[in-house]
Design an enzyme around this catalytic site. Sequence first.
Site, mmCIF file in Angstrom:
data_model
loop_
_atom_site.group_PDB
_atom_site.id
_atom_site.type_symbol
_atom_site.label_atom_id
_atom_site.label_comp_id
_atom_site.label_asym_id
_atom_site.label_seq_id
_atom_site.Cartn_x
_atom_site.Cartn_y
_atom_site.Cartn_z
ATOM 1 N N LYS A 105 -4.374 -7.732 -3.428
ATOM 2 C CA LYS A 105 -4.597 -6.676 -2.541
ATOM 3 C C LYS A 105 -5.180 -7.020 -1.234
ATOM 4 O O LYS A 105 -6.134 -7.556 -1.163
ATOM 5 C CB LYS A 105 -5.174 -5.697 -3.270
ATOM 6 N N SER A 165 -4.043 3.486 -4.405
ATOM 7 C CA SER A 165 -3.894 2.820 -3.265
ATOM 8 C C SER A 165 -3.164 1.337 -3.372
ATOM 9 O O SER A 165 -2.894 0.767 -2.412
ATOM 10 C CB SER A 165 -4.840 2.656 -2.302
ATOM 11 N N SER A 223 -6.896 4.305 -8.154
ATOM 12 C CA SER A 223 -6.066 3.562 -7.087
ATOM 13 C C SER A 223 -5.717 2.108 -8.109
ATOM 14 O O SER A 223 -4.485 1.644 -7.492
ATOM 15 C CB SER A 223 -6.884 2.863 -6.089
#
Length: 498
Positions: free
Chosen positions: A87, A162, A186
């Site tokens: 990420k 997220s 997330s």
Amino acid sequence: MTRDSTILEDERPLWQWSATAIARATRAGEITATEVTEAALDRMEAVNPVLNAVVESLADEARARAAALDADDGARGPLHGVPVTIKINVDQTGHPTSNGVAAFADLVAPDDAPLVRHLMAAGAVVIGRTNTPEFSFRADTDNPLHGRTHNPWGRHLSAGGSSGGAGAAVMAGIGALAHGNDIGGSLRFPASANGAVTVKPGLGRVAAWNPSQPAERGLLAQSMSVQGMIARTASDLHPAMEALIAPDPRDPFHVPLPWRGAPLDGPIKVAVSRDDFGFGLHPAVATALDAAASALSDAGYAVEDVDPPLAFETGEVGYRALLGEVKALMGPDIATHGSETLNAIFDAYFELFPPFEGTDLLRAFAQRSHYARAWSLFLEDYPLVLTPFLLRPFFGAGRDAEGIDGAREALGHAHWSFAMNFTGLPAGNLPTHVADLLEGPQPIGVQIAGRRWREDLVVDAMQAIEARIAPVCTALWDRMGRTAPEPSPHPADRGSGT
């Protein structure tokens, strides 16, 4: 080339193989890391233009890494040759840690974060970096820098946030494993949205630190935010998480415990809660919960309908405290560098969950021990707790940006998620039902929480469920093969990208 007999029975392409199968075959010399890497990169090239899940391809680095692994005759790690994604809010040497914010697009990492080191040490091959919303603080994934990530099930669904890029990538076949992180949900929001499987580790389980960060994070962020992995099956989480929990002295609060804890005597008791906190439980979510409970009972778990203590209050106080800290410490950066859309979303968050401030915030910090203690005592009797994750099917793309009603649907009922971060307990998420809804099909995830530092028990339970309820990835790939949406426009063609 000789291949494992169990794999010979399954003629699926390499990009569909599990991380466990890949590592077993590469360690045995039955396939090469280069073969696997090329298959993952080909898949990325084929589907990522539609999904926009990976926003920085590391194809050249991945090929060089795979070739080096193939040339090395030394010991082979537990993730040897497994393609993974990272990420974009975590440091990877030489790559920007933008966190989805245009102002941070040139913030190049000087060194690897602990989790990147650990994945590489285990033999993984990083093929790309995945999208996140601005400041990694939405339940949806869209930003002005890279644009929107789409859900591989279709554009009727958000990809979640997220870690939305991670969830969409791994389920679409772009890598067998995807890194993500979780401060309020997330890891679990994207898993639920895309039909993936994850375990949010507990506090202190995975060493965390970004060498590029200019200052330490807030105390509550340090206590609630954790690093983890998203996979297509629970079985892949065992080797992935065991690699991830290695120590790193840069995180002084890491807890150096082995992945596997002591076996528990007798059938493991599972508390099942259908508490909807007065918001209402959608029939599709109830179906998923019942399916999970039935599967666990069939697997020999002692399943009982019992509500854990203070669940709603734990989530409510926890999220209001987190937003209080965010408002005080991140508020100026969000106001200055965040888009108008993000600032409007935060206005809605603050209305839904009025942030604690001043002395009230300090009291909320102190009260965290009260909730964690109550849960710990409950988990002495019930080592696992099965609950809904969200109380209704996943929302549509951009729903959280549609005023207070949109924010309420996306985040306002997520207390089962927030409670696990505030108490620092491990919590897994996996799909147990695919609902055929008017908008289109979508996976429905449930949550399994567990005792502190017993992520292994959570993953074992999810594995037991998967032995009775098949993972949804095959159905998704069949669907993707029948539909071909247009590629996403480049962010520059999208105006604000929000």
